[in-house]
Design a protein around this motif. Structure first.
Motif, PDB file in Angstrom:
ATOM      1  N   ALA A  64      -4.400  15.024  42.416  1.00  0.00           N
ATOM      2  CA  ALA A  64      -4.730  15.309  41.013  1.00  0.00           C
ATOM      3  C   ALA A  64      -3.531  15.818  40.219  1.00  0.00           C
ATOM      4  O   ALA A  64      -3.684  16.330  39.119  1.00  0.00           O
ATOM      5  CB  ALA A  64      -5.875  16.302  40.939  1.00  0.00           C
ATOM      6  N   VAL A  65      -2.339  15.658  40.767  1.00  0.00           N
ATOM      7  CA  VAL A  65      -1.146  16.164  40.054  1.00  0.00           C
ATOM      8  C   VAL A  65      -1.009  15.530  38.674  1.00  0.00           C
ATOM      9  O   VAL A  65      -0.505  16.148  37.742  1.00  0.00           O
ATOM     10  CB  VAL A  65       0.135  15.958  40.907  1.00  0.00           C
ATOM     11  CG1 VAL A  65       0.435  14.485  41.110  1.00  0.00           C
ATOM     12  CG2 VAL A  65       1.337  16.645  40.269  1.00  0.00           C
ATOM     13  N   LEU A  66      -1.487  14.294  38.545  1.00  0.00           N
ATOM     14  CA  LEU A  66      -1.380  13.607  37.251  1.00  0.00           C
ATOM     15  C   LEU A  66      -2.581  13.884  36.343  1.00  0.00           C
ATOM     16  O   LEU A  66      -2.879  13.118  35.435  1.00  0.00           O
ATOM     17  CB  LEU A  66      -1.207  12.096  37.463  1.00  0.00           C
ATOM     18  CG  LEU A  66       0.021  11.683  38.267  1.00  0.00           C
ATOM     19  CD1 LEU A  66       0.038  10.182  38.512  1.00  0.00           C
ATOM     20  CD2 LEU A  66       1.311  12.108  37.580  1.00  0.00           C
ATOM     21  N   PHE A  67      -3.257  14.997  36.597  1.00  0.00           N
ATOM     22  CA  PHE A  67      -4.411  15.438  35.819  1.00  0.00           C
ATOM     23  C   PHE A  67      -4.152  15.301  34.315  1.00  0.00           C
ATOM     24  O   PHE A  67      -5.021  14.919  33.547  1.00  0.00           O
ATOM     25  CB  PHE A  67      -4.674  16.905  36.177  1.00  0.00           C
ATOM     26  CG  PHE A  67      -6.008  17.446  35.750  1.00  0.00           C
ATOM     27  CD1 PHE A  67      -7.176  16.731  35.968  1.00  0.00           C
ATOM     28  CD2 PHE A  67      -6.111  18.694  35.151  1.00  0.00           C
ATOM     29  CE1 PHE A  67      -8.419  17.254  35.599  1.00  0.00           C
ATOM     30  CE2 PHE A  67      -7.341  19.219  34.775  1.00  0.00           C
ATOM     31  CZ  PHE A  67      -8.491  18.494  34.995  1.00  0.00           C
ATOM     32  N   TYR A  68      -2.917  15.625  33.919  1.00  0.00           N
ATOM     33  CA  TYR A  68      -2.573  15.609  32.484  1.00  0.00           C
ATOM     34  C   TYR A  68      -2.547  14.208  31.909  1.00  0.00           C
ATOM     35  O   TYR A  68      -2.516  14.060  30.696  1.00  0.00           O
ATOM     36  CB  TYR A  68      -1.242  16.321  32.228  1.00  0.00           C
ATOM     37  CG  TYR A  68      -0.168  16.049  33.253  1.00  0.00           C
ATOM     38  CD1 TYR A  68       0.088  16.979  34.258  1.00  0.00           C
ATOM     39  CD2 TYR A  68       0.581  14.885  33.230  1.00  0.00           C
ATOM     40  CE1 TYR A  68       1.051  16.763  35.218  1.00  0.00           C
ATOM     41  CE2 TYR A  68       1.560  14.648  34.186  1.00  0.00           C
ATOM     42  CZ  TYR A  68       1.795  15.590  35.172  1.00  0.00           C
ATOM     43  OH  TYR A  68       2.756  15.355  36.118  1.00  0.00           O
ATOM     44  N   ASN A  69      -2.549  13.198  32.756  1.00  0.00           N
ATOM     45  CA  ASN A  69      -2.636  11.829  32.233  1.00  0.00           C
ATOM     46  C   ASN A  69      -4.065  11.483  31.828  1.00  0.00           C
ATOM     47  O   ASN A  69      -4.304  10.461  31.194  1.00  0.00           O
ATOM     48  CB  ASN A  69      -2.163  10.817  33.280  1.00  0.00           C
ATOM     49  CG  ASN A  69      -0.660  10.832  33.444  1.00  0.00           C
ATOM     50  OD1 ASN A  69       0.037  11.486  32.674  1.00  0.00           O
ATOM     51  ND2 ASN A  69      -0.152  10.126  34.439  1.00  0.00           N
ATOM     52  N   TYR A  70      -5.017  12.338  32.221  1.00  0.00           N
ATOM     53  CA  TYR A  70      -6.419  12.007  32.028  1.00  0.00           C
ATOM     54  C   TYR A  70      -7.171  12.996  31.129  1.00  0.00           C
ATOM     55  O   TYR A  70      -8.257  12.683  30.671  1.00  0.00           O
ATOM     56  CB  TYR A  70      -7.120  11.912  33.390  1.00  0.00           C
ATOM     57  CG  TYR A  70      -6.348  11.037  34.358  1.00  0.00           C
ATOM     58  CD1 TYR A  70      -5.924   9.765  33.961  1.00  0.00           C
ATOM     59  CD2 TYR A  70      -5.984  11.472  35.622  1.00  0.00           C
ATOM     60  CE1 TYR A  70      -5.179   8.958  34.811  1.00  0.00           C
ATOM     61  CE2 TYR A  70      -5.250  10.665  36.483  1.00  0.00           C
ATOM     62  CZ  TYR A  70      -4.841   9.412  36.063  1.00  0.00           C
ATOM     63  OH  TYR A  70      -4.103   8.619  36.902  1.00  0.00           O
ATOM     64  N   MET A  71      -6.613  14.183  30.942  1.00  0.00           N
ATOM     65  CA  MET A  71      -7.336  15.211  30.188  1.00  0.00           C
ATOM     66  C   MET A  71      -6.622  15.505  28.880  1.00  0.00           C
ATOM     67  O   MET A  71      -5.417  15.748  28.870  1.00  0.00           O
ATOM     68  CB  MET A  71      -7.424  16.511  31.007  1.00  0.00           C
ATOM     69  CG  MET A  71      -8.196  16.375  32.303  1.00  0.00           C
ATOM     70  SD  MET A  71      -9.943  16.015  32.092  1.00  0.00           S
ATOM     71  CE  MET A  71     -10.504  17.569  31.461  1.00  0.00           C
TER      72      MET A  71
END
Lengths: 356, 78, 245
Positions: free
Chosen positions: C51-58
């Motif tokens: 989930a490190v790329l969480f910021y790509n989705y939120m």
């Protein structure tokens, strides 16, 4: 604090606290370790008085990561520790440097390696100046040698940090932290025009969401681009920030190169040497990174020799050789493990190398 | 009326939605989408769909949407 | 009732594998933020892991943290910005192995934050090594004979562990193996955020989730593994609710 300046007798560790608070530091996270304990202790008392946040962290690792978070909100923040604790913080420091988050980190150095001892040392020079954590990054490293200077440099550290968006380390030692001196608690005045913090996280109301991150996977060259950006910033810092002091160098044949506490002791030794007719001076870098290479080179053109005095087995000496491009002999006087020199010790070494 | 839409290009073919649908409205495709995944599709007619949304709840890729009401599609302010 | 993409969830394809639970949990968190109307005052932490790329989705402010350090980072942010909503999104390796100290101490201090803990019993991003929550007998790339055959110890039950701490307000374990549980998960997440907004203190929602790729099973089998195997080791339910609601 009253706006009327007055001198008060404080320990070095307390001086850092007063300077930080005067400069608007409003978050501190730390962990107990000798000889810096007065910093968190004093912060725990003083921070609530100025409306700031103090957290005694569960570990050095947590403390530095709290700084990562605090800085992301745009709050001036600080942590402090001593050598083994600073080692534990290194991963976090790398992330902070990579994320270009301003903060101040104080290292009140003690003897090492390992658990070492709790006497003063300068054994963390390489760690502070060359990196310590992983990856290509630089800390601005400031090395005060008196408590009034510690006060001023701690205030300035917050400005440098905000101005360059880079962590700043105050590299002190157990003597500096534990000694007491009268210090004038001067009102804080920014030494640079501070940029607006248009990168902070405070909720995205009325703007696009922001991300603070240190992972650069895509596109495949993005990390190289980020590194190039950092390199350019470090070059800018190196060209703009060279802090040093010269003492009796106008005619000197022997230059003592020393920083922090050893430089202060060396000054006394230089006065003794001058009384004996020896032309000895001191070049004291105040910023260890960036190092005042031009001052070293200039003195290397006229002096016959350098003598490095440091409380380690020999770390700073490597940079003195680099800075003088080995154009003059560089002698060494130092020991690791919590040793410190007396003026007489240094004088003895001066007499030995001066005549050679 | 329930209006179920499947964005087949977003579908990764996990099939979790098919399992959830108690009305047999969904099935997996025989062919693949542009990403090379089989995808969820309507099994016959949309008429069987009651709009319960269990498939939407389960879809990890938000590939299924259902509109049950004519009135508001602006649940969230932009 | 309509079912469509909520505003806080960025309209894009995720990098997650087919049948991965992260996509479901991301959506639930996004829906809760929107329903509570707090997206614009939310600051989230992204973990190290899948989930490190969480910021790509939120669509909110996000800070990507070092592995395991999210609770420390969130502590500082929430203390300095108490009016904002601060949550961490962490996996099992992040929260229960390398970051266990930060987890326990943030919980015990009663930090007024919300922790979304995704437990899929494996290290996903690095390719399927044993996690602190890997089940006994479960195979991983570092326990090829199954966990427990070489002194790995049993899986760590985080809700049970944290329930011992007086500083904790709310702990609930939920799952996303079927739609019914997904709806329950959303309720728990909502409560976790409401607790924070109403100043009640530390809330953690542990979500049992699927990792078909590293479990080396189909998405349907993975959902079944959560339902049968994981739930028997990690029973669902409320482990602490200081508010008593």
């Amino acid at each position: 604090m009253s706006k009327v300046s007055k001198k008060v007798l404080l320990k070095g560790n307390e001086v850092m606290v007063e300077a930080a608070l005067s400069a608007g530091c409003r978050f501190f996270a730390g962990y107990p370790i000798t000889p810096q304990n007065e910093v968190p202790e004093c912060m725990s008392r003083r921070m609530p008085e100025v409306g700031g946040v103090f957290v005694q962290a569960e570990s050095e690792v947590a403390a530095i990561n709290m700084i990562f978070g605090a800085s992301a909100t745009g709050t001036r923040c600080m942590t402090s520790s001593s050598s083994p604790g600073i080692s534990l913080k290194q991963e976090g420091i790398s992330y902070i440097a990579a994320g270009e988050l301003p903060c101040v980190i104080a290292n009140v150095q003690r003897g090492g390696p390992g658990l070492g001892n709790i006497r003063a040392s300068q054994g963390d020079y390489f760690q502070a100046v060359k990196g310590g954590g992983h990856g290509d990054y630089k800390l601005i490293v400031l090395a005060p040698s008196t408590l009034p200077e510690l006060y001023e440099l701690t205030q300035n550290a917050f400005d440098y940090s905000d101005y360059y968006r880079n962590p700043v380390m105050i590299l002190g030692d157990g003597i500096l932290g534990q000694m007491a001196e009268p210090v004038e608690l001067k009102e804080y005045k920014p030494i640079v025009t501070l940029p607006e913090k248009d990168w902070i996280l405070d909720g995205c109301e009325g703007r696009d969401p922001r991300v603070i991150k240190t992972l650069y996977l895509y596109p495949s060259d993005s990390l190289a681009v980020h590194n190039a950006h950092l390199k350019k910033k470090y070059e800018q810092i190196a060209s703009e920030l060279e802090l040093f002091e010269e003492y009796k160098t106008e005619d000197c044949e022997l230059v003592i190169a020393a920083y922090g506490m050893t430089a202060r002791i060396a000054k006394a030794a230089i006065r003794l040497a001058r009384d004996k007719g020896m032309k000895v001076g001191l070049l004291r870098p105040i910023s260890l990174w960036p190092l005042a290479n031009s001052a070293f080179m200039r003195l290397a053109e006229t002096a016959k020799k350098f003598l490095v005095v440091e409380m380690s087995n020999g770390q700073f000496i490597e940079d003195v050789r680099l800075a003088t491009e080995c154009s003059v002999p560089v002698e060494f006087f130092g020991y690791g493990g919590g040793w410190y020199p007396t003026p007489e010790n240094i004088l003895e070494r001066i007499e030995k190398v001066y005549t050679l | 009326m329930a209006d179920i839409q499947i964005d087949i290009e977003r579908c990764k073919g996990c099939g979790l939605c098919v399992l959830q649908c108690g009305h047999g409205c969904l099935k997996m495709s025989e062919d693949t989408n542009e990403s090379g995944n089989t995808y969820a599709m309507i099994n016959g007619s949309k008429d069987k769909c009651t709009g319960c949304g269990l498939c939407c709840q389960m879809c990890p890729d938000v590939a299924i949407s259902i509109c049950n009401e004519k009135t508001n599609t602006k649940k969230n302010k932009s | 009732m309509n079912f469509c993409r909520t505003e806080s969830l960025i309209d894009t394809v995720t990098h997650y594998c087919p049948g991965c639970g992260h996509g479901i949990i991301h959506r639930l968190v996004a829906e809760v933020l929107d329903e509570l109307g707090v997206r614009e005052k939310t600051i989230a932490t992204a973990p190290v892991g899948c989930a490190v790329l969480f910021y790509n989705y939120m669509k909110c402010d996000i800070i990507e943290c070092a592995h395991g350090r999210s609770p420390a980072v969130a502590t500082a942010i929430k203390r300095l910005l108490p009016e904002n909503v601060v949550f961490t999104y962490q996996g099992d390796g992040d929260l229960a192995a390398i970051g266990m100290a930060e987890t326990i101490h943030a919980a015990n201090r009663g930090e007024n934050i919300t922790v979304i803990f995704v437990n899929n019993a494996i290290y996903g991003m690095t390719g399927g090594q044993m996690a602190p929550t890997t089940l006994l007998g479960q195979m991983s790339t570092t326990t090829e004979a199954g966990r427990g055959n070489n002194q790995e110890g049993p899986p760590i039950k985080v809700c049970e562990l944290l329930s011992m701490l007086d500083g904790v307000t709310y702990l609930e374990r939920v799952a996303v193996n079927d739609a019914k549980n997904v709806i329950k998960t959303k309720k728990a997440i909502r409560k976790g955020f409401l607790n924070q907004i109403e100043g009640r203190g530390f809330s953690m929602v542990e979500v049992l989730s699927m990792c078909p790729t590293d479990w080396k099973v189909s998405p349907l089998k993975a959902a079944e593994f959560v339902n049968i195997d994981m739930k028997s080791v990690f029973p669902l339910g409320v482990y602490k609710d200081e508010d008593g609601q």
